[in-house]
Design an enzyme around this catalytic site. Structure first.
Site, PDB file in Angstrom:
ATOM      1  N   PHE A  50     -19.992  19.763 -32.031  1.00  0.00           N
ATOM      2  CA  PHE A  50     -20.716  19.098 -33.313  1.00  0.00           C
ATOM      3  C   PHE A  50     -21.818  20.200 -33.645  1.00  0.00           C
ATOM      4  O   PHE A  50     -22.571  20.355 -33.079  1.00  0.00           O
ATOM      5  CB  PHE A  50     -21.315  17.600 -32.970  1.00  0.00           C
ATOM      6  CG  PHE A  50     -21.884  17.108 -34.245  1.00  0.00           C
ATOM      7  CD1 PHE A  50     -21.004  16.504 -35.270  1.00  0.00           C
ATOM      8  CD2 PHE A  50     -23.086  17.338 -34.743  1.00  0.00           C
ATOM      9  CE1 PHE A  50     -21.538  16.058 -36.475  1.00  0.00           C
ATOM     10  CE2 PHE A  50     -23.702  16.858 -35.813  1.00  0.00           C
ATOM     11  CZ  PHE A  50     -22.830  16.296 -36.784  1.00  0.00           C
ATOM     12  N   ASP A  98     -26.043  27.144 -30.046  1.00  0.00           N
ATOM     13  CA  ASP A  98     -26.618  25.935 -30.817  1.00  0.00           C
ATOM     14  C   ASP A  98     -27.449  25.118 -29.897  1.00  0.00           C
ATOM     15  O   ASP A  98     -27.071  24.520 -29.248  1.00  0.00           O
ATOM     16  CB  ASP A  98     -25.463  25.286 -31.248  1.00  0.00           C
ATOM     17  CG  ASP A  98     -25.918  24.060 -32.501  1.00  0.00           C
ATOM     18  OD1 ASP A  98     -26.937  23.705 -32.435  1.00  0.00           O
ATOM     19  OD2 ASP A  98     -24.977  23.618 -33.014  1.00  0.00           O
ATOM     20  N   LYS A 154     -33.995  20.497 -35.555  1.00  0.00           N
ATOM     21  CA  LYS A 154     -34.546  19.123 -35.247  1.00  0.00           C
ATOM     22  C   LYS A 154     -35.864  18.938 -34.487  1.00  0.00           C
ATOM     23  O   LYS A 154     -36.782  18.897 -35.406  1.00  0.00           O
ATOM     24  CB  LYS A 154     -33.527  18.444 -33.901  1.00  0.00           C
ATOM     25  CG  LYS A 154     -32.041  18.203 -34.663  1.00  0.00           C
ATOM     26  CD  LYS A 154     -31.243  17.444 -33.768  1.00  0.00           C
ATOM     27  CE  LYS A 154     -29.859  17.081 -34.247  1.00  0.00           C
ATOM     28  NZ  LYS A 154     -29.834  16.439 -35.632  1.00  0.00           N
TER      29      LYS A 154
END
Length: 394
Positions: free
Chosen positions: A136, A221, A250
């Site tokens: 994801f 990532d 984030k």
């Protein structure tokens, strides 16, 4: 009323739990009825430092009184400092700031392709990037093109070419997928949305060695896994692996505003030239000011140490449940995936029960619970939350 209005006028691209939150402080949130709930999702790691951490709120307030946006047409007194401080934290030379995690991944893909053409010498329009099943990386058209989740991917074609999907954690499958046109390997050191899937020991080191052997960029990532979530600054640190490119987001925005970044050395980053990539809000002074405070907090190592201690406590508590409905527990720091047995209630049902007991968490793929408490949570609060999980499981 809020839920009704959202159903009437909002797009139906989410299925939230039926709670309406009005306030947050530390690890706790309050709903419209005044009931307090323990947040064990932490905004998918965007709230690593909890809700409204005083240092981060103060940094935002100071900057709000000064300057919020210039666009990149001009310099600000925050951007250079932010880039230098984040580069130092990551042990790299250059930072390209963006807004969302998906933007960071898109930028990372563009960086890898341009590096492949300009530095590696791959023929034009032939560059390939290896990715992994269960990944994801975001929701853009290019990113969902290499997703293996049919819900995220279905009916968004035609899909962007140039990606090869192999089994996560399988070094032999990765080796077999490498071609002369492969410019990068894009991976999550821990797959968060897949249910906190931790790769086999040594896999990250093996990826690093393959990338070195074949002249490929290792692109990590770390948007969910980075910035102390797993007990280290980056999840790659667990194997002492340094990728060529970090993708961050984030928690970098302190749970206050979106902020992401691509971090690499000059030999990679300098394939970008003026006008070849950009963002109106990328690196804006407000985001940079908050990001600087995040980096300052992480630079002491205190949050990483706290996360390590909380992770050990959470792992012990979860494994100590001994519940017949738990098939597997996976943890990396205070980040856990709890996969349920086939005869257990649906994970969504468990999340709804836990919300009724005062604990918020999120399901993944119907059979897994994801727990990612803010790093300000206490061991006692974690113990209580795990007790509530046991109660919800029955």
């Amino acid at each position: 009323m809020s839920i009704t209005l959202e159903e009437l006028h909002g797009a139906h691209n989410y299925h939230p739990l039926p709670v309406v939150l009005t306030h947050g402080e530390g690890a706790w949130v309050t709903d419209v009825s005044g009931r307090r709930l323990l947040d064990l999702l932490a905004g998918y790691s965007a709230l690593n430092f909890g809700h409204r951490h005083p240092r981060l709120v103060e940094a935002a307030k100071r900057q709000l009184d000064r300057l919020t946006l210039t666009s990149r047409a001009f310099h600000s007194d925050q951007l250079g400092e932010f880039c230098a401080e984040l580069a130092a934290l990551a042990g790299k030379e250059a930072v390209l700031p963006m807004n969302t995690g998906a933007e960071a991944v898109e930028t990372g893909v563009k960086l890898a392709r341009r590096w492949g053409y300009r530095i590696k010498g791959v023929p034009a329009d032939t560059a390939r990037v290896i990715v992994f099943d269960g990944n994801f990386h975001g929701r853009t058209t290019t990113i969902v093109s290499f997703s293996t989740d049919p819900v995220a991917r279905e009916d968004y074609g035609p899909y962007t070419p140039g990606f090869d999907v192999v089994k996560y954690g399988d070094l032999d499958a990765l080796r077999a997928a490498v071609t002369p046109e492969t410019v990068a390997v894009l991976l999550e050191p821990v797959q968060g949305e897949a249910g906190v899937v931790v790769p086999p020991d040594g896999w990250l080191r093996g990826v690093r060695e393959l990338c070195d052997e074949h002249g490929m960029l290792m692109v990590a990532d770390e948007i969910q896994s980075g910035l102390a979530r797993t007990g280290r600054t980056f999840a790659c640190d667990h194997e002492d692996v340094v990728p060529d490119v970090y993708l961050l987001g984030k928690a970098l925005g302190g749970g206050i505003l979106p902020l992401s970044a691509v971090v690499a050395d000059r030999a990679v980053m300098d394939v970008f030239t003026p006008g070849s990539h950009g963002s109106t809000f990328g690196g804006n002074p407000l985001a940079a000011a908050v990001g600087r405070e995040v980096v300052a907090m992480l630079s002491t190592g205190e949050w990483q140490e706290r996360a390590t201690e909380l992770g050990a406590h959470l792992d012990t508590a979860l494994r100590g449940l001994g519940n017949r409905h738990i098939a597997e527990v996976r943890t990396r720091g205070p980040w856990a995936g709890v996969t349920l047995t086939a005869d257990a209630p649906d994970a969504r049902v468990i999340c709804e029960r836990m919300a009724a007991y005062g604990v918020l968490c999120k399901e993944a793929h119907g059979d897994t619970l994801r727990l990612a408490p803010p790093l300000v949570v206490t061991p006692e609060e974690l113990t209580w939350a795990v007790d509530m999980l046991g109660k919800a499981l029955g």
